[in-house]
Structures are given as structure tokens and as C-alpha cells.
Design an enzyme around this catalytic site. Structure first.
Site, short mmCIF file in Angstrom:
data_model
loop_
_atom_site.label_atom_id
_atom_site.label_comp_id
_atom_site.label_asym_id
_atom_site.label_seq_id
_atom_site.Cartn_x
_atom_site.Cartn_y
_atom_site.Cartn_z
N MET A 95 -26.06 -43.03 32.00
CA MET A 95 -25.55 -42.98 33.37
C MET A 95 -24.10 -43.46 33.50
O MET A 95 -23.72 -44.01 34.53
CB MET A 95 -26.48 -43.79 34.28
CG MET A 95 -27.91 -43.28 34.32
SD MET A 95 -28.07 -41.52 34.74
CE MET A 95 -27.77 -41.63 36.51
N ARG A 96 -23.30 -43.24 32.48
CA ARG A 96 -21.87 -43.58 32.53
C ARG A 96 -21.07 -42.31 32.29
O ARG A 96 -21.45 -41.52 31.41
CB ARG A 96 -21.49 -44.59 31.45
CG ARG A 96 -22.29 -45.87 31.51
CD ARG A 96 -21.80 -46.77 32.61
NE ARG A 96 -22.60 -47.98 32.71
CZ ARG A 96 -22.31 -48.97 33.55
NH1 ARG A 96 -21.29 -48.90 34.38
NH2 ARG A 96 -23.08 -50.04 33.60
N ASN A 153 -25.19 -33.11 27.50
CA ASN A 153 -25.75 -33.95 28.56
C ASN A 153 -26.86 -33.19 29.28
O ASN A 153 -26.83 -31.96 29.35
CB ASN A 153 -24.64 -34.30 29.56
CG ASN A 153 -25.14 -35.20 30.68
OD1 ASN A 153 -25.88 -36.15 30.44
ND2 ASN A 153 -24.76 -34.90 31.92
N HIS A 191 -28.65 -32.87 33.03
CA HIS A 191 -28.38 -33.23 34.43
C HIS A 191 -29.56 -32.77 35.30
O HIS A 191 -30.04 -31.65 35.16
CB HIS A 191 -27.09 -32.56 34.90
CG HIS A 191 -26.75 -32.95 36.30
ND1 HIS A 191 -26.24 -34.20 36.62
CD2 HIS A 191 -26.91 -32.29 37.48
CE1 HIS A 191 -26.09 -34.28 37.93
NE2 HIS A 191 -26.49 -33.14 38.47
C1 GAR Z 1 -33.22 -37.69 33.76
O1 GAR Z 1 -33.76 -37.15 34.94
C2 GAR Z 1 -31.84 -37.11 33.50
O2 GAR Z 1 -31.70 -35.78 33.91
C3 GAR Z 1 -30.97 -38.02 34.35
O3 GAR Z 1 -31.51 -39.30 34.17
C4 GAR Z 1 -32.92 -39.19 33.93
C5 GAR Z 1 -33.25 -39.98 32.68
O4 GAR Z 1 -34.61 -40.08 32.48
N1 GAR Z 1 -29.60 -37.97 33.93
C6 GAR Z 1 -28.57 -38.09 34.77
O5 GAR Z 1 -28.70 -38.23 35.96
C7 GAR Z 1 -27.21 -38.05 34.09
N2 GAR Z 1 -26.19 -38.07 35.09
P1 GAR Z 1 -35.18 -40.62 31.11
O6 GAR Z 1 -34.46 -41.95 30.83
O7 GAR Z 1 -36.63 -40.82 31.36
O8 GAR Z 1 -34.89 -39.59 30.04
#
Ligand code: GAR
Length: 251
Positions: A147-148, A169, A171
Site C-alpha cells: 500500500m505504498r 501490481n 489493483h
Molecule cells: C487486495 O484487494 C489488493 O487488490 C489491494 O489490497 C488488497 C490486499 O489483500 N491492493 C491495493 O489496493 C494496492 N493499491 P491481501 O493482503 O489479502 O492480498
């Protein structure tokens, strides 16, 4: 069968995508081996998942680094190869209009000062990530719920061959709609009837790089935000391994 690619992973949370990739590797359904899992946050569940599978882990505590920067950043604190002018020219993450909150802890006096603080403090954290990452010879760096945002300082030190993207990545929205930190929330609140997830390469913008794959799902009447997240994550767990395999095949 493709050659096994060496993959590094970065996470910030529960690591269910990481688990899906670990499982795909151990089943042999993708030609990939995970070399390490790094995190910006200590103590998260995703780190335990990696350790349970015998994967090396490390933490670069972003919150702590950014907090220490609030006392002021000296030139000696910056990575020796950091060039603010070059990073300012390349970066597409922030503009003078970007709200202060989005810059996560930047000082509020002067927009250029805020942007410089943002880029310098992130590069200081990124240098520590690079110290771990560059000790491995990886083909691909996978952001699995990291998340960075990453600045050009970091990206250029991973993407060393011009035109060849090496950072992927995932998203939680159908890009280019709903970039940012809450893709499923934004999709749900907008009233969309279709949601989805996207795997893309990382470029100098936020969620703007070339799209590798997408999966969509219907949002039905009565679905809650929790339903949307559940449907989305189930698609993510299929999509990410498939995109990693597409990268391995292209090699
Ligand atoms: C996932 O939904 C991914 O798409 C999102 O964080 C979540 C992580 O879940 N990523 C973002 O928002 C990136 N900007 P996880 O830790 O269970 O894989």
C-alpha cells in the site's frame, strides 16, 4: 514449459494474494519461485504466511522512517545517488494541487516543499527496500497488496533495462477507473453494476502502467461492500498467478 522465474514480493497486509501465489508455486501450476517477501509494516499476517512457507522476510518500517523525517531531512540522510531534480521531473504521483493528506505526513508549508518532503522521505525508505531486494537476482517484483506508491528513484533501480517493466501490481478495480487506495469501496459507492480487479505493470504514475490482465464480476442488487470485496478477492487469487505465468511465458 517456461524457465522458472525468480520473484520478489512486497506486501502490507493479510497476504491472501501472496498465499495464492505461494500455493500456485508449490502446486507447480506457475513457473515461479518466490525469493523473499518484504513489508512496509511489522507484524502483519502476510509475513507469517511467507515464513510458514520458508520464504525469507524483511520489514522496512515506513511509518517510523517518515515520522523521523518530520524533524527535518539533511542531505546526508538521503541515498547518495538521489537526485531530487531528476525525480521531480519523472514522477507523476503528486502535483502542487495534491491534498496534503494524500502525501501522508508531509509538512503543510508550501506545495513544492511538501512534494520534496514526500519524495525524499519515500526515497529514504525505498533505499532500505533496495538494500534487501538487490541482494537477490529477481526477474520480477510482485506487489501483492503493497500500500505504498513507489517513486522513480526505486522504479529505475529495479527496471534497469529500458522499456522492460519488472514490477507488477494488483489493483482492486477495473483500471483506469478508480485508481487509489480503495478500489472496491470506490466502485461500490459509485453504484457500479460491474466490479473487477486489474494486474498491471508499475510506471511513474499511480495505477497507470500497462494492463496485463483483468477479471470482472457482477454487483447484484443487495450486495454489500463486503460482498464486493469477497467477489473481488476471489478473482484476484486467480488473476495474479495467471499474470505471473504470462510474464514467465514471455521470457
Ligand atoms: C487486495 O484487494 C489488493 O487488490 C489491494 O489490497 C488488497 C490486499 O489483500 N491492493 C491495493 O489496493 C494496492 N493499491 P491481501 O493482503 O489479502 O492480498
Amino acid at each position: 514449459m517456461a524457465k522458472t522465474i525468480h520473484v520478489g514480493t512486497l506486501i502490507s497486509g493479510g497476504g491472501t494474494n501472496l498465499q495464492a501465489i505461494i500455493d500456485a508455486c508449490s502446486r507447480g501450476s506457475i513457473d515461479a519461485k518466490i525469493c523473499f517477501t518484504g513489508s512496509d509494516t511489522p507484524g502483519i499476517k502476510g509475513l507469517e504466511r511467507a515464513q510458514r512457507s520458508g520464504i525469507d522476510t524483511f520489514v522496512v518500517d515506513y511509518t517510523k522512517i517518515i515520522r523521523s523525517c518530520k524533524h527535518g531531512i539533511e542531505d546526508a540522510d538521503l541515498p547518495p545517488d538521489f537526485d531530487l531534480g531528476e525525480i521531480l521531473e519523472k514522477q507523476q504521483l503528486v502535483t502542487p494541487d495534491t491534498p496534503a493528506g494524500t502525501l501522508g505526513g508531509a509538512s503543510s508549508d508550501g506545495s513544492m516543499e511538501r512534494i520534496a518532503f514526500f519524495l525524499k522521505s519515500r526515497a529514504m525508505a525505498e533505499k532500505k527496500l533496495l538494500d534487501h531486494i538487490l541482494a537477490h537476482d529477481i526477474d520480477l517484483l510482485v506487489l501483492a497488496g503493497f500500500m505504498r506508491v513507489l517513486t522513480p528513484y526505486f522504479i529505475d533501480r529495479i527496471n534497469t533495462v529500458s522499456g522492460r517493466y519488472k514490477i507488477m501490481n494488483i489493483h482492486p478495480a477495473l483500471l483506469p477507473s478508480f485508481p487509489g487506495t480503495d478500489g472496491y469501496g470506490d466502485t461500490f459507492r459509485y453504484g457500479c453494476k460491474v466490479g473487477g480487479c486489474t494486474v498491471h505493470f508499475v510506471d511513474y504514475g499511480e495505477d497507470t502502467g500497462p494492463i496485463i490482465g483483468q477479471r470482472a464480476f457482477e454487483i447484484e442488487a443487495g450486495d454489500t461492500l463486503e460482498d464486493v470485496k469477497r467477489k473481488g478477492l476471489e478473482r484476484e487469487w486467480e488473476l495474479y498467478p495467471a499474470c505471473i505465468q504470462a510474464f514467465a511465458d514471455a521470457r
